[in-house]
Design an enzyme around this catalytic site. Sequence first.
Site, PDB file in Angstrom:
ATOM      1  N   LYS A 159     -70.535  28.939 -49.017  1.00  0.00           N
ATOM      2  CA  LYS A 159     -70.888  27.950 -50.310  1.00  0.00           C
ATOM      3  C   LYS A 159     -71.557  26.516 -49.889  1.00  0.00           C
ATOM      4  O   LYS A 159     -72.664  26.124 -50.455  1.00  0.00           O
ATOM      5  CB  LYS A 159     -69.787  27.563 -51.215  1.00  0.00           C
ATOM      6  CG  LYS A 159     -69.903  27.649 -52.550  1.00  0.00           C
ATOM      7  CD  LYS A 159     -68.366  27.813 -53.508  1.00  0.00           C
ATOM      8  CE  LYS A 159     -67.295  26.808 -52.720  1.00  0.00           C
ATOM      9  NZ  LYS A 159     -65.948  27.320 -52.871  1.00  0.00           N
ATOM     10  N   GLU A 185     -62.039  17.099 -54.192  1.00  0.00           N
ATOM     11  CA  GLU A 185     -62.470  17.626 -52.771  1.00  0.00           C
ATOM     12  C   GLU A 185     -61.626  17.090 -51.904  1.00  0.00           C
ATOM     13  O   GLU A 185     -60.919  15.982 -52.020  1.00  0.00           O
ATOM     14  CB  GLU A 185     -63.754  16.863 -52.579  1.00  0.00           C
ATOM     15  CG  GLU A 185     -64.946  17.528 -52.875  1.00  0.00           C
ATOM     16  CD  GLU A 185     -65.245  18.956 -52.048  1.00  0.00           C
ATOM     17  OE1 GLU A 185     -65.762  18.994 -51.204  1.00  0.00           O
ATOM     18  OE2 GLU A 185     -64.807  19.918 -52.900  1.00  0.00           O
ATOM     19  N   ARG A 186     -61.161  17.843 -51.062  1.00  0.00           N
ATOM     20  CA  ARG A 186     -60.321  17.638 -49.863  1.00  0.00           C
ATOM     21  C   ARG A 186     -61.003  16.553 -48.943  1.00  0.00           C
ATOM     22  O   ARG A 186     -62.371  16.673 -48.658  1.00  0.00           O
ATOM     23  CB  ARG A 186     -59.673  18.867 -49.010  1.00  0.00           C
ATOM     24  CG  ARG A 186     -59.102  19.749 -49.811  1.00  0.00           C
ATOM     25  CD  ARG A 186     -59.110  21.100 -48.942  1.00  0.00           C
ATOM     26  NE  ARG A 186     -58.230  22.122 -49.533  1.00  0.00           N
ATOM     27  CZ  ARG A 186     -58.875  22.907 -50.475  1.00  0.00           C
ATOM     28  NH1 ARG A 186     -60.276  23.026 -50.747  1.00  0.00           N
ATOM     29  NH2 ARG A 186     -58.216  23.846 -51.368  1.00  0.00           N
TER      30      ARG A 186
END
Length: 461
Positions: A159, A185-186
């Site tokens: 991705k 998001e991490r």
Amino acid sequence: MTINTAVNTGRVISIRGSIVDVAFADSLPERHSLLKTGASQQIALEVMTYLSAKLVRTIALTSTQGLARGSIVKNTGHPLQVPVGEALLGKMFNVFGETIDGSTLPPTQWRSLHASPVSLGDRATNTEIFLTGIKAIDVLAPLEKGGKAGLFGGAGVGKTVLITELINNVVSRYEGVSIFCGIGERSREGAELYREIKEAGVLNNTVMIFGQMNESPGVRFRVGHAALTMAEYFRDDLHKDVLLTIDNIFRFIQAGSEVSGLMGQLPSRVGYQPSLATALAELEERICNTATGSITSIQAVYVPADDFSDPAAVNTFAHLSAAIVLSRKRVSEGFYPAIDPLKSDSKILTPQVVGDRHYQIAQAVRQTLANYEELKDIIAMLGLEELAQSERKIVYRARRLERFLTQPFFTTKQFTGLEGKMVKLEDALAGCDRILHDEFTDYPEQSLYMIGGIDEAKTQE
């Protein structure tokens, strides 16, 4: 939107986690106004609703640690704002418009996060293909300029690589601008993407903005609007084509659900907020094209428990013009990009938009691959020799098509050693058409693997 410019002050009445109720003796601040409190005005609050003629309910955008009842709250007189302009390129921001990559931002213009969508009269009514230079997308699931595409895929199926390649291709093909918006998001993912975009050499035409996983739901709920405000400036003021990539749109819905619960609203079906459709539409409807520029969005979509009837998925699908599905099975077979040609689709893949030739070739490719899929069980049990001659031809075509739809990427050259290829739509269509007409039956399948145009197969024969 009218903004109350009077800088008046209030006092904290109650604190419940991220929800802070504030009383004002004078005029109440406008909805969405940014309030500051704390010992050094470090705590940011956004006005969400009115409880009475003197009381507002706000959601904290930062930690409320150290805040106490009776604390003085200052009304800034404006909503949450982010910087806009060319000075943003190559930098990474948070929802407050502060750089988080160690760089400094020169003085620039600031704009409110909240804006109305472009009116129907000002939108471009012509439907145009947004060419990516990636064969599998341009042929089977073409993107719409000013449209929204969903990118479905689990971890490790490519991705991020696909997003990075799209950013690279847009910058080189359209001289456009790319904005990456990380919602929930991490930190690790954000740092990796930043390094990959930098190594690919496209950072100078990219803006990155993050509402990270460890931040408050208010921040994650607003970061998408912040990215769109930046994108709208490039589209409307600088007349550029903008590629807006969002990862992950489900986390935006999830943050909205958290905010709704904190505000005390009764949940709707499956526990989502009652305003789910409205909140998502407020974000999605700002993504469109005008006569002078466009915002094209590619959004990673997580489908909860693979349940496509989930309200989050249903409401997201309503806005998408294309769906690109990445398959773990294709990754295991070594086909990159791992786009599933049978599950990926686009609403603009019609003869009226793409033309008869493109439509017929795309349908023939799909039909051939679908037939091959049905024959795989027979081949596994009895072998290829047991098939009729006509069925064998289908298998030969399908296997060559699968390999022709692979492509080396510019952003993976340091890993694969293969020079990246951008393929024109006409070359991709011509290649598929010639394979369908059995021109390459005598060529080994491997000669079509990881090439650009079909003529490159001859050099690898």
